[in-house]
Design a protein around this motif. Structure first.
Motif, PDB file in Angstrom:
ATOM      1  N   ARG A 141       0.942  -1.214  -0.039  1.00 24.49           N
ATOM      2  CA  ARG A 141      -0.060  -0.004   0.065  1.00 24.49           C
ATOM      3  C   ARG A 141       0.772   1.254   0.093  1.00 24.49           C
ATOM      4  N   VAL A 142       1.784   1.351   0.946  1.00 25.53           N
ATOM      5  CA  VAL A 142       2.905   2.457   0.744  1.00 25.53           C
ATOM      6  C   VAL A 142       3.373   2.393  -0.605  1.00 25.53           C
ATOM      7  N   ALA A 143       3.713   1.594  -1.396  1.00 24.97           N
ATOM      8  CA  ALA A 143       4.470   1.412  -2.548  1.00 24.97           C
ATOM      9  C   ALA A 143       3.239   1.994  -3.610  1.00 24.97           C
ATOM     10  N   GLY A 144       2.153   2.108  -3.315  1.00 24.31           N
ATOM     11  CA  GLY A 144       1.198   2.403  -4.411  1.00 24.31           C
ATOM     12  C   GLY A 144       0.564   1.348  -4.853  1.00 24.31           C
ATOM     13  N   LEU A 145       0.707   0.200  -4.559  1.00 24.15           N
ATOM     14  CA  LEU A 145      -0.028  -1.054  -5.170  1.00 24.15           C
ATOM     15  C   LEU A 145      -1.410  -1.474  -4.672  1.00 24.15           C
ATOM     16  N   GLY A 146      -1.709  -0.566  -3.978  1.00 26.60           N
ATOM     17  CA  GLY A 146      -3.357  -0.920  -3.431  1.00 26.60           C
ATOM     18  C   GLY A 146      -4.291  -0.201  -4.733  1.00 26.60           C
ATOM     19  N   GLY A 147      -4.978  -1.160  -5.322  1.00 25.93           N
ATOM     20  CA  GLY A 147      -5.633  -0.605  -6.381  1.00 25.93           C
ATOM     21  C   GLY A 147      -6.793   0.383  -6.300  1.00 25.93           C
ATOM     22  N   TRP A 148      -7.272   0.353  -4.887  1.00 29.35           N
ATOM     23  CA  TRP A 148      -8.354   1.188  -4.723  1.00 29.35           C
ATOM     24  C   TRP A 148      -8.014   2.588  -4.222  1.00 29.35           C
ATOM     25  N   ASP A 149      -6.798   2.874  -3.703  1.00 31.27           N
ATOM     26  CA  ASP A 149      -6.015   3.773  -3.331  1.00 31.27           C
ATOM     27  C   ASP A 149      -5.185   4.662  -4.521  1.00 31.27           C
ATOM     28  N   LYS A 150      -6.084   5.101  -5.227  1.00 32.16           N
ATOM     29  CA  LYS A 150      -5.457   5.957  -6.456  1.00 32.16           C
ATOM     30  C   LYS A 150      -4.930   7.243  -6.313  1.00 32.16           C
ATOM     31  N   PHE A 151      -5.501   7.829  -5.001  1.00 34.13           N
ATOM     32  CA  PHE A 151      -5.281   9.231  -4.777  1.00 34.13           C
ATOM     33  C   PHE A 151      -4.303   9.156  -3.609  1.00 34.13           C
ATOM     34  N   GLY A 152      -3.862   8.321  -2.994  1.00 32.77           N
ATOM     35  CA  GLY A 152      -3.124   8.417  -1.686  1.00 32.77           C
ATOM     36  C   GLY A 152      -1.848   9.186  -1.907  1.00 32.77           C
ATOM     37  N   PRO A 153      -1.406   9.392  -0.717  1.00 36.24           N
ATOM     38  CA  PRO A 153       0.076  10.201  -0.737  1.00 36.24           C
ATOM     39  C   PRO A 153       1.184   9.000  -0.961  1.00 36.24           C
ATOM     40  N   ARG A 154       2.010   9.813  -1.813  1.00 34.75           N
ATOM     41  CA  ARG A 154       3.268   8.928  -2.349  1.00 34.75           C
ATOM     42  C   ARG A 154       4.488   9.436  -1.561  1.00 34.75           C
ATOM     43  N   TYR A 155       5.258   8.237  -0.913  1.00 32.93           N
ATOM     44  CA  TYR A 155       6.300   8.789  -0.385  1.00 32.93           C
ATOM     45  C   TYR A 155       7.430   7.953  -0.917  1.00 32.93           C
ATOM     46  N   VAL A 156       8.506   8.578  -1.467  1.00 33.59           N
ATOM     47  CA  VAL A 156       9.890   7.953  -1.895  1.00 33.59           C
ATOM     48  C   VAL A 156      10.932   7.975  -1.094  1.00 33.59           C
ATOM     49  N   LEU A 157      11.676   6.848  -1.121  1.00 31.37           N
ATOM     50  CA  LEU A 157      12.887   6.448  -0.232  1.00 31.37           C
ATOM     51  C   LEU A 157      14.147   7.112  -0.832  1.00 31.37           C
ATOM     52  N   LEU A 158      14.660   8.105  -0.202  1.00 28.21           N
ATOM     53  CA  LEU A 158      15.895   8.598  -0.665  1.00 28.21           C
ATOM     54  C   LEU A 158      17.101   7.635  -0.324  1.00 28.21           C
ATOM     55  N   LYS A 159      18.305   8.121  -0.769  1.00 28.78           N
ATOM     56  CA  LYS A 159      19.453   7.284  -0.800  1.00 28.78           C
ATOM     57  C   LYS A 159      20.118   7.231   0.821  1.00 28.78           C
ATOM     58  N   ASP A 160      19.701   8.442   1.571  1.00 30.59           N
ATOM     59  CA  ASP A 160      20.188   8.502   2.839  1.00 30.59           C
ATOM     60  C   ASP A 160      19.084   7.962   3.888  1.00 30.59           C
ATOM     61  N   GLY A 161      18.215   7.134   3.265  1.00 31.43           N
ATOM     62  CA  GLY A 161      17.276   6.403   4.211  1.00 31.43           C
ATOM     63  C   GLY A 161      16.034   7.157   4.599  1.00 31.43           C
ATOM     64  N   ARG A 162      15.992   8.348   4.299  1.00 31.59           N
ATOM     65  CA  ARG A 162      14.738   9.401   4.578  1.00 31.59           C
ATOM     66  C   ARG A 162      13.827   9.172   3.559  1.00 31.59           C
ATOM     67  N   VAL A 163      12.522   9.497   3.878  1.00 31.36           N
ATOM     68  CA  VAL A 163      11.356   9.497   2.970  1.00 31.36           C
ATOM     69  C   VAL A 163      10.910  10.929   2.469  1.00 31.36           C
ATOM     70  N   MET A 164      10.472  11.048   1.470  1.00 34.86           N
ATOM     71  CA  MET A 164       9.915  12.491   1.039  1.00 34.86           C
ATOM     72  C   MET A 164       8.775  12.340   0.396  1.00 34.86           C
ATOM     73  N   TYR A 165       7.726  13.181   0.729  1.00 33.22           N
ATOM     74  CA  TYR A 165       6.614  13.209  -0.149  1.00 33.22           C
ATOM     75  C   TYR A 165       6.757  13.700  -1.423  1.00 33.22           C
ATOM     76  N   LYS A 166       6.048  13.026  -2.401  1.00 36.37           N
ATOM     77  CA  LYS A 166       6.141  12.988  -3.779  1.00 36.37           C
ATOM     78  C   LYS A 166       4.848  13.164  -4.507  1.00 36.37           C
ATOM     79  N   GLY A 167       3.766  13.741  -3.856  1.00 33.93           N
ATOM     80  CA  GLY A 167       2.662  13.979  -4.594  1.00 33.93           C
ATOM     81  C   GLY A 167       1.680  12.894  -4.184  1.00 33.93           C
ATOM     82  N   ARG A 168       0.806  12.681  -5.047  1.00 33.00           N
ATOM     83  CA  ARG A 168      -0.378  11.755  -4.997  1.00 33.00           C
ATOM     84  C   ARG A 168       0.129  10.569  -5.861  1.00 33.00           C
ATOM     85  N   PHE A 169      -0.807   9.446  -5.900  1.00 32.92           N
ATOM     86  CA  PHE A 169      -0.179   8.237  -6.628  1.00 32.92           C
ATOM     87  C   PHE A 169      -0.770   8.732  -8.002  1.00 32.92           C
TER      88      PHE A 169
END
Length: 413
Positions: A237-265
Motif C-alpha cells: 500500500r505504501v508503494a502505491g500497489l493498492g488498487g483502490w488507493d488511486k489518490f493516496g500520498p506517495r512517499y519515495v525513499l531517498l539514498k540516505d534512508g529518509r522518505v520524501m513526499y512526492k505528490g499523490r499516486f
C-alpha cells in the motif's frame, strides 16, 4: 513516386492513426492489438518488397512484434485475481453501500476518507448467511466515534491503521479504540485515525499535513500513546500497489534512508526502486500494458526496497509524532498475513516485525498480545471474514491498557 510507394505510404499513415485510436479507445490490451497490427504491416512490406535487400529486417521485426503481442496477451489472460474484489457468495447491504455517501474520494491529502457526521449500517452475508450486521458512526471530526472523557483527562490515545484498527465488522462500542477508552475510565481522549484500506503512508500524511494536530486536544505536557496496527500487505500500500488507493500520498525513499513526499499516486509513478519518475501523461498509456504493470507498475510484487520504504515511513511517523508531542510514544501491532496465517521466523509478519525492531520501534506480533492466538485463530477473526472479532478487539484493548499503564508509570518515575 510510384503507385506502389504511394499505397505503402498510405498504409503506414493509416496504421499510425489506427494505432493511436487503439491506445486512446481501449483500456485492455491495446499493446496486443497494436503489435499484431504492425506485425501484419511488416509482413505486407516483406511481400511487397520481395527480392529486396532487407527482407530479413521486416521478418525479424514482425516476429518480435508477434512475440510482444503473445507475451502481453498471455499476461492479460493470466492476470492475477484482485484479492480486494468481493469474492463469490459475498454480498453487502445497508446504507454503507450507497454510492458516494460514506466514502469521500478523491480527498486532497489522504486520497479518501469517511464522510464526517454520518452513521451507516453495514450488513455482510456469505451465501445468504449473515456474517455481521453493524453500524459505523463517524463524528464531525471525521473519525470513528470514541467514548466520552472526564472533565480533566490526563492524556491522549491515537489509533492509526486500516480496517483492523478502524473496526470493520464490529459495532462502534466494540472497537479496540473504544474499548481502550472505556478501560481508561474516561481519563484519556481517544482518537481513531484509522480507516479501511489505509496504510502507513496515510498515517505519516496525517501527522505531517496537520490533520492530527488540528484534530486532537492533547496538551504539550500530556502523554500521548499512539498505536499503529499493520499487516504485511501494508508494504504494498505504501508503494502505491493498492488498487483502490488511486489518490493516496506517495512517499519515495531517498539514498540516505529518509522518505520524501512526492505528490499523490495519481500524479505520476515512482519506478525502479524510486530511481525514475513517470509523469502522468506517459503513465496514462504505460498503465494500459501488463508488461509495464507487472514489472514496474501497480500489479508487480513487492520487494526488499518496498520493505525498507515501509520501515522508513513508520519510523518517520514515530519521529514526527515525538516532535509534535514531546511525551509521545508509537506502539506497533503486527498482524499475520491473511494468506500465510503464520508469524514464525521467515514469515511475512516476522520479517515486518524484525524490520521495525531494527529501526528502534516498539513492535509486537499479534500472537504475543492475544492469549492463545495461534491455537485459536477462529476465535479472533469473524467467521467468513478476515477482520478481528469483537473478542479480539476487547482482549487487545486489555493488553494495550496494561502497556499504557506501564508506559505512563515509567515516564512519571
Amino acid at each position: 513516386m510510384s503507385k506502389r510507394s504511394a499505397l505503402l505510404g498510405g498504409l503506414l499513415l493509416a496504421t499510425c492513426f489506427l494505432t493511436w485510436f487503439l491506445w486512446w479507445y481501449l483500456d485492455r490490451a491495446p499493446l496486443v492489438w497494436s503489435a499484431l497490427l504492425w506485425a501484419g504491416v511488416l509482413l505486407i512490406l516483406f511481400f511487397a518488397r520481395a527480392g529486396g535487400e532487407r527482407l530479413s529486417l521486416w521478418v525479424n521485426a514482425a516476429a518480435l512484434l508477434l512475440a510482444v503481442a503473445f507475451a502481453e496477451g498471455f499476461l492479460w489472460i493470466r492476470q492475477a485475481t484482485n484479492p480486494y474484489l468481493i469474492p463469490s457468495g459475498v454480498t453487502f447491504e445497508g446504507s454503507f453501500t450507497t454510492p458516494n455517501y460514506f466514502f469521500v474520494m478523491p480527498e486532497a491529502v489522504l486520497g479518501y476518507r469517511p464522510r464526517p457526521g454520518v452513521s451507516v449500517q453495514s450488513i455482510k452475508k456469505y451465501f445468504g448467511k449473515l456474517v455481521y450486521d453493524v453500524h459505523y458512526t463517524v463524528g464531525d471530526d471525521g473519525l470513528r466515534v470514541s467514548p466520552p472523557v472526564k472533565d480533566a483527562p490526563v492524556g491522549c490515545i491515537l489509533f492509526f491503521g486500516d480496517s483492523f484498527a478502524w473496526g470493520e465488522a464490529v459495532q462502534d462500542s466494540e472497537t479496540t479504540a473504544y474499548q481502550l477508552g472505556v478501560l481508561s475510565g474516561g481519563t484519556h481522549r481517544v482518537y481513531n485515525f484509522a480507516f479501511t484500506g489505509y496504510g502507513a503512508h496515510q498515517m505519516l500524511a496525517q501527522l505531517q499535513r496537520g490533520i492530527v494536530k488540528g484534530t486532537v486536544a492533547c496538551k504539550p505536557d500530556e502523554p500521548v500513546y499512539a498505536v499503529y496496527q499493520a499487516l504485511p500487505n501494508n508494504v504494498g500500500r505504501v508503494a502505491g500497489l493498492g488498487g483502490w488507493d488511486k489518490f493516496g500520498p506517495r512517499y519515495v525513499l531517498l539514498k540516505d534512508g529518509r522518505v520524501m513526499y512526492k505528490g499523490r499516486f495519481d500524479q505520476g509513478d515512482a519506478i525502479a526502486d524510486d530511481r525514475w519518475y513517470v509523469k502522468p501523461g506517459a503513465l496514462r498509456w504505460l498503465a494500459k500494458t501488463q508488461v509495464y504493470q507487472r514489472t514496474l507498475g501497480r500489479a508487480r510484487s513487492t520487494n526488499g526496497f518496498d520493505d525498507e520504504r515501509f520501515f522508513a515511513v513508520v519510523e518517520r511517523s514515530a519521529r514526527t509524532l515525538e516532535q509534535q508531542f514531546p511525551r509521545a510514544k508509537l506502539f506497533v501491532i503486527v498482524w499475520e498475513d491473511l494468506d500465510e496465517r503464520r508469524s514464525d521466523p521467515g514469515s511475512l509478519a516476522w520479517r515486518m516485525w524484525e524490520g521495525l525492531k531494527q529501526r528502534g520501534l516498539d513492535a509486537r506480533l499479534v500472537k504475543d498480545t492475544l492469549p492463545g492466538y495461534e491455537q485459536n485463530r477462529h476465535r479472533y477473526h469473524v467467521e467468513n471474514d478476515a477482520h478481528p472479532s469483537a473478542e479480539a478487539h476487547r482482549l487487545l484493548a486489555a493488553y494495550l491498557y496494561e502497556q499504557l499503564n506501564g508506559n505512563v508509570h515509567s515516564r512519571n518515575d
